[in-house]
Design an enzyme around this catalytic site. Structure first.
Site, PDB file in Angstrom:
ATOM      1  N   THR A 150       0.873  -1.184   0.000  1.00  0.00           N
ATOM      2  CA  THR A 150       0.000   0.000   0.000  1.00  0.00           C
ATOM      3  C   THR A 150       0.910   1.234   0.000  1.00  0.00           C
ATOM      4  OG1 THR A 150      -0.233  -0.190   2.398  1.00  0.00           O
ATOM      5  CG2 THR A 150      -2.009  -1.096   1.041  1.00  0.00           C
ATOM      6  N   LYS A 172       3.652  -7.023   4.061  1.00  0.00           N
ATOM      7  CA  LYS A 172       3.467  -5.594   3.785  1.00  0.00           C
ATOM      8  C   LYS A 172       3.051  -4.922   5.087  1.00  0.00           C
ATOM      9  CE  LYS A 172       0.091  -3.419   3.352  1.00  0.00           C
ATOM     10  NZ  LYS A 172      -0.780  -2.615   4.301  1.00  0.00           N
ATOM     11  N   THR A 183       0.337  -7.465  13.038  1.00  0.00           N
ATOM     12  CA  THR A 183       0.080  -6.062  12.744  1.00  0.00           C
ATOM     13  C   THR A 183       0.273  -5.729  11.286  1.00  0.00           C
ATOM     14  OG1 THR A 183       2.299  -5.645  13.499  1.00  0.00           O
ATOM     15  CG2 THR A 183       0.523  -5.105  15.013  1.00  0.00           C
ATOM     16  N   GLU A 263       6.224   4.421   7.413  1.00  0.00           N
ATOM     17  CA  GLU A 263       5.780   5.681   6.830  1.00  0.00           C
ATOM     18  C   GLU A 263       6.580   6.856   7.386  1.00  0.00           C
ATOM     19  OE1 GLU A 263       1.156   4.599   5.742  1.00  0.00           O
ATOM     20  OE2 GLU A 263       1.594   5.671   7.590  1.00  0.00           O
ATOM     21  N   ASN A 383      -0.096  10.712   5.924  1.00  0.00           N
ATOM     22  CA  ASN A 383      -1.333  10.328   6.593  1.00  0.00           C
ATOM     23  C   ASN A 383      -2.374  11.431   6.712  1.00  0.00           C
ATOM     24  OD1 ASN A 383      -0.957   7.503   7.262  1.00  0.00           O
ATOM     25  ND2 ASN A 383       0.844   8.264   8.347  1.00  0.00           N
ATOM     26  N   THR A 388      -8.927  11.049   0.705  1.00  0.00           N
ATOM     27  CA  THR A 388      -9.559  12.013  -0.207  1.00  0.00           C
ATOM     28  C   THR A 388      -8.587  12.463  -1.293  1.00  0.00           C
ATOM     29  OG1 THR A 388      -8.985  13.721   1.387  1.00  0.00           O
ATOM     30  CG2 THR A 388     -11.228  12.882   1.428  1.00  0.00           C
TER      31      THR A 388
END
EC number: 2.3.1.35
Lengths: 388, 388
Positions: A150, A172, A183, A263, A383, A388
């Site tokens: 992702t 992933k 997790t 991230e 994040n 959107t």
């Protein structure tokens, strides 16, 4: 035979495709098939009480210790979609079962991506068609690992070569990661001959000290699933301990890869706690530090602000002597007896790896390490505009 | 008579100065003196087990329900400085006691700023000299409120006018703030005539639903202190309920001001949880959401990503029905029965205030609201280079 990932062990084939679920147009579906002769399977799932539809289906289907295939999609979590989500997860499994001539109960399913959007079933159905087309299934472990990404920036694979048998894995996961039974999405495959009980034991032992102690942001996913599939294709029967070692090695390697690709990561931070009564207390304290945003921001700034470690750990559920806590950054003492050590502000934390060690001063044999990362501008950027 | 802050009530004077403790050269010391005729005092302190030296001294001195003065400094927390920190806190109090001709036991002391640096005692001593110089003490509530700021961008004061008596307050706190008995430095003053027991009761009731439910970053300070000082100068004896109302109004106002000035804030977010068994469960759930970095990043991006609310709350220690959770953003339903509501992705969250309401679907009368903020680039910037 491929030497990496889930198709490294004998008896496993995989395929991957771009079904159009991800808006980016990147690969987003994968299939792993166990060709036997054995079909042993075990799994651990998220501890979150809000669970995705594929988790419900997978949990039912793996209960008997047997799976012959696992279907993956990225770009849509199929979580919080109500009964329609459950219907869609089952329909995906049924469609695949027909294509592969398997019973639906022998198929696992995993989804990852945005929560709360219905699966685009036309795309999923077409994707299954491609994944099972003539010649699609083969030594495609790497393509499968790529298709389940992702916000991951690199695919994550590993392989462990044991005594005549092999264990491969893909995973992933770079955000919404916090200690739980599992997790992230991980699939481990092996050509050893093992029982479901052995598989469950090895998985429980390994995840407890690898994925369970990886905490990127304190957020626990609705979709986390770790599968261990065994084909028995080598006919070799390892001992429980040999299996444990291989599963641990693979899980530890994948956990490292997830931490390194977290991230917005600019620092890989390990937090080790000692000097408290039990391992559970040590892990409570290590998690409390690893989740503290002020500590994580200090790491991002390469700022040896050890006071934030003390402020954070003072709230942890662990035995401690508040006047005799010691903190070490990269093995240099920065705080002794809860007071700054000489040169503490001059410690160089500019490297990509920071090892934090905290002794709570209460004696005892409790010890634990949590892997985490810093809190960077990039984490916020990634994040703050996701759905959107 | 000043009409704002701690010098609004009769019987209180204050002073402030720039002692050179802050590297910025801004005001950094303040003094509040209760001129009586009564000297009633109560306090709540941090729940952190790692506590600053001034907290230890203040806790001892307020135990008898009486204080005549409180000394403040910003720029240095005097925390994690070992026995030297305790010695320095006591020496500050002793110096002030001599200047004011008071017993040291009647003085409270509060510090805020960097953890783990010794107080520059020469500067502190000179500062006390200035704070107590001829003509220094007066209607200087605003100057005192300004001098206790750290990363605050505005000073924080309030005043409550009751029936013939007045309650004033100042506070500071914009980061390292999380639910605890108290989570910042606050001083409340009143000219009502009250007993120490009344003061303690009012403070406990008010802080539980104001400062205790303000959570900026999940980090609990080592220095948090809330004082309530009463001079009795009006001779008016309010009922417990009247006192509770005034103390609550002042604490609520200051909590709002702290939320509005929180580090890096671009959104003021309230998280209200209903539909669970007890208030304690509701607050657990509200805190879990308010502390979730993925949720906070979504708020920063004005992203109505309600899936993160469900993922977060699924880990909370609260009774819930995972299939019947509802989420409202600014009173618009975005999730009903744990599934997206029509138009959920189009909700406009571009304003500065976001009200999040979550019904856990388990029935019951439990309810709680936590005030928090978003997680922005600025929060990371402010906190990534603090000590160096």
């Amino acid at each position: 035979m491929a030497q990496t990932g889930i198709t490294a062990p004998q008896g496993f084939v995989a395929s991957a495709t771009t079904a159009g679920i991800k808006p980016s147009g990147k690969p987003d579906m994968a299939l792993v098939v166990n060709q036997g002769p054995e079909y042993t399977a075990a799994a651990v799932f998220t501890r979150n009480r809000v669970i995705a539809s594929p988790v419900k289906v997978s949990r039912e289907n793996v209960a008997d210790g047997q799976l012959k295939a696992v279907l993956y999609n990225a770009g849509n979590a199929n979580a919080c979609n109500g009964t329609q989500g459950d219907v869609d997860a089952r329909e995906s499994v049924n469609t695949l079962a027909t294509k592969l001539n398997l019973a639906p109960e022998d198929i696992g399913v995993c989804s990852t991506g945005l929560i709360g959007e219905l699966l685009p079933m036309d795309k999923v159905t077409a994707g299954i068609e491609t994944l099972t087309a003539e010649g699609a299934l083969g030594d495609n472990g790497k393509a499968a690992a790529h298709a389940i990404m992702t916000t991951d920036t690199v695919d994550k694979e590993t392989v462990v070569f044991a005594d005549g048998w092999t264990l491969g894995a893909m995973g992933k996961g770079v955000g919404m990661m916090a200690p739980s039974l599992a997790t992230m999405l991980v699939c481990l495959t092996t050509d050893a001959s093992i029982t479901p009980a052995m598989a469950r034991t090895a998985l429980a032992k390994a995840t407890a000290v690898t994925f369970d102690t990886l905490d990127i942001d304190g957020s626990t996913s609705t979709n986390d699933t770790v599968f261990l599939l065994a084909s028995g294709a080598t006919g070799i029967k390892p001992t429980q301990e040999e299996l444990n070692d291989a599963v641990f090695a693979a899980c530890s390697d994948l956990a490292d890869q997830m931490q390194a690709d977290a991230e917005g990561v600019t620092k890989r931070v390990s937090v080790t706690v000692t000097g408290t009564t039990t391992d559970e207390m040590a892990i409570n304290a290590a998690r409390t530090i690893a989740r503290d945003n002020l500590f994580k921001c200090a790491m991002f700034g390469s700022d040896p602000n050890w006071g934030r470690v003390l402020a954070a750990v003072g709230m942890a559920d662990a035995d401690m002597d508040p006047d005799h806590i010691a903190v070490y950054f990269n093995d240099q003492a920065v705080c002794l007896d809860s007071t700054g050590a000489p040169g503490a502000r001059e410690v160089d934390l500019s490297g990509a790896d920071v090892a934090v060690r905290v002794d709570l001063g209460a004696g005892g044999e409790g010890q634990a390490t949590v892997r985490t990362t810093d809190l960077s501008y990039s984490y916020v950027e990634i994040n703050s505009a996701y759905s959107t």
